[in-house]
Design a protein around this motif. Structure first.
Motif, PDB file in Angstrom:
ATOM      1  N   ARG A  28       0.854  -1.199   0.000  1.00  0.00           N
ATOM      2  CA  ARG A  28       0.000   0.000   0.000  1.00  0.00           C
ATOM      3  C   ARG A  28       0.887   1.246   0.000  1.00  0.00           C
ATOM      4  N   TYR A  29       1.974   1.184   0.726  1.00  0.00           N
ATOM      5  CA  TYR A  29       2.906   2.339   0.812  1.00  0.00           C
ATOM      6  C   TYR A  29       3.457   2.698  -0.568  1.00  0.00           C
ATOM      7  N   ILE A  30       3.790   1.672  -1.377  1.00  0.00           N
ATOM      8  CA  ILE A  30       4.332   2.009  -2.705  1.00  0.00           C
ATOM      9  C   ILE A  30       3.218   2.140  -3.756  1.00  0.00           C
ATOM     10  N   GLY A  31       1.978   2.057  -3.308  1.00  0.00           N
ATOM     11  CA  GLY A  31       0.851   2.297  -4.212  1.00  0.00           C
ATOM     12  C   GLY A  31       0.566   1.147  -5.166  1.00  0.00           C
ATOM     13  N   PHE A  32       0.825  -0.078  -4.696  1.00  0.00           N
ATOM     14  CA  PHE A  32       0.580  -1.245  -5.548  1.00  0.00           C
ATOM     15  C   PHE A  32      -0.535  -2.084  -4.946  1.00  0.00           C
ATOM     16  N   THR A  33      -1.524  -2.419  -5.774  1.00  0.00           N
ATOM     17  CA  THR A  33      -2.631  -3.251  -5.298  1.00  0.00           C
ATOM     18  C   THR A  33      -2.581  -4.612  -5.984  1.00  0.00           C
ATOM     19  N   PRO A  34      -2.356  -5.671  -5.205  1.00  0.00           N
ATOM     20  CA  PRO A  34      -2.329  -7.002  -5.823  1.00  0.00           C
ATOM     21  C   PRO A  34      -3.693  -7.353  -6.413  1.00  0.00           C
ATOM     22  N   ASP A  35      -3.693  -7.986  -7.571  1.00  0.00           N
ATOM     23  CA  ASP A  35      -4.978  -8.400  -8.165  1.00  0.00           C
ATOM     24  C   ASP A  35      -5.301  -9.841  -7.746  1.00  0.00           C
ATOM     25  N   ASP A  36      -6.419 -10.378  -8.269  1.00  0.00           N
ATOM     26  CA  ASP A  36      -6.828 -11.728  -7.861  1.00  0.00           C
ATOM     27  C   ASP A  36      -5.778 -12.773  -8.236  1.00  0.00           C
ATOM     28  N   ASP A  37      -5.142 -12.580  -9.405  1.00  0.00           N
ATOM     29  CA  ASP A  37      -4.106 -13.544  -9.824  1.00  0.00           C
ATOM     30  C   ASP A  37      -2.990 -13.607  -8.795  1.00  0.00           C
ATOM     31  N   MET A  38      -2.627 -12.441  -8.288  1.00  0.00           N
ATOM     32  CA  MET A  38      -1.514 -12.418  -7.341  1.00  0.00           C
ATOM     33  C   MET A  38      -1.911 -13.086  -6.021  1.00  0.00           C
ATOM     34  N   GLU A  39      -3.155 -12.864  -5.606  1.00  0.00           N
ATOM     35  CA  GLU A  39      -3.624 -13.534  -4.382  1.00  0.00           C
ATOM     36  C   GLU A  39      -3.597 -15.047  -4.565  1.00  0.00           C
ATOM     37  N   GLU A  40      -3.991 -15.465  -5.760  1.00  0.00           N
ATOM     38  CA  GLU A  40      -3.993 -16.908  -6.040  1.00  0.00           C
ATOM     39  C   GLU A  40      -2.557 -17.442  -6.098  1.00  0.00           C
ATOM     40  N   LEU A  41      -1.669 -16.607  -6.648  1.00  0.00           N
ATOM     41  CA  LEU A  41      -0.255 -16.995  -6.721  1.00  0.00           C
ATOM     42  C   LEU A  41       0.299 -17.250  -5.312  1.00  0.00           C
ATOM     43  N   GLY A  42      -0.089 -16.403  -4.367  1.00  0.00           N
ATOM     44  CA  GLY A  42       0.380 -16.549  -2.984  1.00  0.00           C
ATOM     45  C   GLY A  42       0.013 -17.903  -2.409  1.00  0.00           C
ATOM     46  N   ARG A  43      -1.128 -18.419  -2.797  1.00  0.00           N
ATOM     47  CA  ARG A  43      -1.593 -19.720  -2.313  1.00  0.00           C
ATOM     48  C   ARG A  43      -0.939 -20.861  -3.100  1.00  0.00           C
ATOM     49  N   TYR A  44      -0.790 -20.626  -4.399  1.00  0.00           N
ATOM     50  CA  TYR A  44      -0.176 -21.625  -5.280  1.00  0.00           C
ATOM     51  C   TYR A  44       1.253 -21.949  -4.819  1.00  0.00           C
ATOM     52  N   ARG A  84       8.497 -28.301 -15.889  1.00  0.00           N
ATOM     53  CA  ARG A  84       7.975 -27.504 -17.025  1.00  0.00           C
ATOM     54  C   ARG A  84       6.597 -26.955 -16.702  1.00  0.00           C
ATOM     55  N   ARG A  85       5.801 -27.832 -16.042  1.00  0.00           N
ATOM     56  CA  ARG A  85       4.422 -27.423 -15.730  1.00  0.00           C
ATOM     57  C   ARG A  85       4.404 -26.253 -14.735  1.00  0.00           C
ATOM     58  N   ILE A  86       5.246 -26.326 -13.713  1.00  0.00           N
ATOM     59  CA  ILE A  86       5.159 -25.205 -12.750  1.00  0.00           C
ATOM     60  C   ILE A  86       5.667 -23.900 -13.373  1.00  0.00           C
ATOM     61  N   LEU A  87       6.648 -24.010 -14.258  1.00  0.00           N
ATOM     62  CA  LEU A  87       7.092 -22.768 -14.922  1.00  0.00           C
ATOM     63  C   LEU A  87       5.957 -22.184 -15.752  1.00  0.00           C
ATOM     64  N   GLN A  88       5.255 -23.072 -16.468  1.00  0.00           N
ATOM     65  CA  GLN A  88       4.127 -22.596 -17.289  1.00  0.00           C
ATOM     66  C   GLN A  88       3.043 -21.996 -16.374  1.00  0.00           C
ATOM     67  N   GLU A  89       2.759 -22.687 -15.272  1.00  0.00           N
ATOM     68  CA  GLU A  89       1.704 -22.188 -14.372  1.00  0.00           C
ATOM     69  C   GLU A  89       2.102 -20.836 -13.775  1.00  0.00           C
ATOM     70  N   LEU A  90       3.373 -20.697 -13.443  1.00  0.00           N
ATOM     71  CA  LEU A  90       3.819 -19.400 -12.901  1.00  0.00           C
ATOM     72  C   LEU A  90       3.723 -18.310 -13.969  1.00  0.00           C
ATOM     73  N   GLN A  91       3.984 -18.684 -15.209  1.00  0.00           N
ATOM     74  CA  GLN A  91       3.800 -17.711 -16.309  1.00  0.00           C
ATOM     75  C   GLN A  91       2.314 -17.371 -16.457  1.00  0.00           C
ATOM     76  N   ASP A  92       1.452 -18.383 -16.268  1.00  0.00           N
ATOM     77  CA  ASP A  92       0.004 -18.141 -16.412  1.00  0.00           C
ATOM     78  C   ASP A  92      -0.479 -17.059 -15.435  1.00  0.00           C
ATOM     79  N   PHE A  93       0.184 -16.961 -14.280  1.00  0.00           N
ATOM     80  CA  PHE A  93      -0.219 -15.921 -13.323  1.00  0.00           C
ATOM     81  C   PHE A  93       0.172 -14.519 -13.790  1.00  0.00           C
ATOM     82  N   LYS A 106       6.231  -3.454 -11.605  1.00  0.00           N
ATOM     83  CA  LYS A 106       5.975  -3.790 -10.202  1.00  0.00           C
ATOM     84  C   LYS A 106       5.343  -5.183 -10.045  1.00  0.00           C
ATOM     85  N   TYR A 107       4.447  -5.543 -10.967  1.00  0.00           N
ATOM     86  CA  TYR A 107       3.803  -6.853 -10.828  1.00  0.00           C
ATOM     87  C   TYR A 107       4.862  -7.955 -10.856  1.00  0.00           C
TER      88      TYR A 107
END
Ligand SMILES: Cc1cc2nc3c(=O)[nH]c(=O)nc-3n(C[C@H](O)[C@H](O)[C@H](O)COP(=O)(O)OP(=O)(O)OC[C@H]3O[C@@H](n4cnc5c(N)ncnc54)[C@H](O)[C@@H]3O)c2cc1C
Length: 549
Positions: A28-44, A84-93, A106-107
């Motif tokens: 919040r301090y640097i003015g960045f708001t995570p989107d839904d993909d990023m929240e999902e990435l945190g869980r992934y 290979r799959r996890i690299l692709q999945e991380l790219q999908d985010f 920033k993303y």
């Protein structure tokens, strides 16, 4: 019956994006708001990636496939299908394409903190770096041919940077790879690209080489995009072998040989060293954030362990000696993260600036050197001590904690060692006077602090740092003091950003840690048992009540 990974790793249910309260406040301090993909990435990352990365590290490391069954030479690296799959999945985010398409890095940088596995994230860093360079300095026809491949959703390309050579990693100007222009096309030859991460999986790389007739040293370096395949489909360069490494096992690091390899010049010939350094800044910020991210994962895991393990009749977290360590490490980690995120924001905001660049770029570069150094030092301290907190188990390769430490150790070496960060910083200070911008900006931040005691400590520390740095710069050998300067600026800047973020965002988590950091590193105050009450501010790491909002 399948192994339940949570028996090996206590943080499997964490959402690294949503549950990391200091991160949330600092974003919040640097003015960045995570989107839904990023929240999902945190869980992934906790639910899938860490287990896969740990398995790859131990049992399924990349292999060089050197020959096809018919005897033909191959230059490919074989990754396990799950890798290979996890690299692709991380790219999908969107860890690469979102930033490259929007031009806001920033993303990508924040996803680096979240992923932080030095091997897996290195593959994505190099890819983002390659795409960044193509986007900014590629000709329109080069961009037309290749940029879209890096942002492709279905089958994205991977990138690499082949800078280091056997005789020169720190000393880029010692590079011997030659580039010859032949009817408008460039051919590169050099056999000493000695540290080439992503070799064998990269579809194209950013390569430093010296055009025929160019000056000796760093000034004569130019930067090229070199696809892995020639237009006719044959391999454009060879991969000699892969390195055996202490950490970052999942990213193949090879030796690359270029032989009349087709290359495309980026930008203007005489400005290559500026481009090379700018492109390097992307991975230096990634590196700082990854260092803080690995430290966070290690501390989180160690904290959960400490809440469950007992010794001498109580949970080890309740022993004052251990609780104090946690508070001090948490404060250092939050400070390093604050500084790294501020560097990421400034670099992202200045990323349209081109050589000879404006002050916003020099300022961002200065923060980048300071942040990379600080985060890699803090990260290594935290991962080392997190291992110790887990006692003998921390030393066993059966659990991910030791991997965090191994992976952390590279962060002070690659993309330029700490000494090189110090020397690059000194150059900026001497040529551009960028430290004056930093002092002015930090003084403005301190001026708005409402806490008289902290304000006083920060003002004094800033003045003291300014005087000490001036003394060292005026000495017979400023180089001798390079790392002292890097560390002194790091401490004061990190403290001021963290404190400012805590008052801008409110809440107890950042506030307690900002105070702890300032008392310890700026005011030189000896720790007293009073700080133990601040350990309540760590409980969020074990599902405790969030106290900061
Ligand atoms: C796992 C891994 C992956 C890597 N991947 C890549 C990659 O993909 N692409 C790439 O281009 N490179 C890569 N590197 C290379 C890395 O960037 C270099 O190793 C690093 O920059 C240091 O260079 P060097 O190894 O040649 O050490 P040297 O340059 O020989 O330095 C040796 C020591 O001398 C110190 N030193 C050198 N000059 C000075 C000076 N003037 N003052 C004070 N101290 C000095 C350095 O700090 C260092 O401690 C990778 C390295 C590793 C370990």
């Amino acid at each position: 019956m399948q192994l339940d990974f949570s028996e090996l790793f206590l943080s499997g249910d964490v959402n690294y994006a949503r549950d990391d309260l200091p991160l949330g406040a600092l974003l919040r301090y640097i003015g960045f708001t995570p989107d839904d993909d990023m929240e999902e990435l945190g869980r992934y990352i906790s639910g899938r990636m860490i287990e896969a990365a740990f398995y790859i590290d131990r049992y399924a490391r990349p292999q060089l496939a050197a020959r096809g069954v018919l005897g033909n030479r191959l230059n490919s690296v074989w990754l396990s299908p799950d890798h290979r799959r996890i690299l692709q999945e991380l790219q999908d985010f969107g860890t690469v394409w979102k930033s490259i398409e929007s031009g806001d890095m920033k993303y990508h940088f924040v996803s680096g903190y979240l992923i932080s596995d030095s091997g897996i994230f290195c593959t994505l860093t190099l890819t983002a770096q390659t795409a960044y360079a193509l986007r900014k300095y590629g000709s329109s026809s080069l961009k037309g041919s290749y940029l879209g491949r890096y942002t492709d959703r279905e089958n994205p390309w991977y990138g690499a940077t082949y800078y280091s050579e056997t005789q020169g990693g720190s000393d880029l100007g010692a590079g011997e790879t030659k580039a010859v222009e032949d009817g408008g096309a460039w051919k590169l030859t050099g056999h000493e690209k000695y540290f080439a991460s992503n070799a064998g999986i990269a579809d194209g790389a950013i390569v430093t080489a010296r055009p025929e007739g160019a000056a000796a040293g760093a000034k004569g370096i130019a930067v090229f995009f070199v696809p892995a395949k020639r237009e006719g489909g044959e391999d454009n360069y060879s991969v000699r072998r892969l390195k055996d490494k202490l950490g970052t096992i999942s990213v193949p690091t090879g030796e690359v040989e270029l032989e009349d390899s087709e290359g495309f010049l980026l930008g203007e010939r005489g400005k290559g060293i500026y481009y090379a350094m700018e492109i390097l800044s992307v991975s230096r910020i990634d590196d700082a954030l990854a260092a803080a991210g690995i430290g966070r994962k290690a501390l989180w895991e160690a904290y959960r362990f400490a809440c469950r393990r007992s010794a001498f009749g109580r949970r080890i977290i309740e022993h004052p000696l251990l609780a104090r360590d946690f508070i001090e490490m948490e404060a250092d980690l939050e400070a390093a993260l604050a500084l790294s995120l501020v560097a990421a924001k400034h670099f992202s905001d200045s990323s349209e600036s081109v050589p000879p660049y404006d002050d916003s770029y020099h300022f961002a570069r200065m923060l980048t050197h300071i942040a990379k150094n600080m985060a890699s030092e803090v990260g290594a301290e935290v991962t080392k001590y997190a291992m110790e907190i887990m006692g003998g188990r921390g030393f066993l390769s059966e659990y991910p904690i030791e991997k965090f430490h191994r992976d952390e150790l590279v962060t002070s070496i690659w993309e330029g060692t700490s000494n090189i960060q110090a020397l690059d910083l000194l150059e900026l200070m001497v040529k551009k006077g960028t430290h004056e911008l930093l002092y002015t900006s930090l003084a403005q931040i301190v001026a708005r602090c409402n806490d008289r005691e902290l304000k006083d400590a920060m003002e004094k520390a800033l003045e003291r740092t300014r005087a000490e740095v001036a003394r060292m710069m005026q000495s017979a050998s400023p180089e001798f003091y390079g790392k002292d300067i890097l560390r002194a600026l790091g401490s004061v800047a990190a403290a001021i950003y963290l404190q400012d973020a805590s008052s801008a965002q409110g809440g107890d988590v950042l506030k307690d840690m900002a105070r702890t950091y300032i008392e310890r590193h700026l005011a030189g105050k000896s720790a007293s048992p009073d700080i133990l009450s601040r350990s309540a501010g760590l409980e969020w790491m074990d599902g405790g009540k969030a106290t900061h909002e």
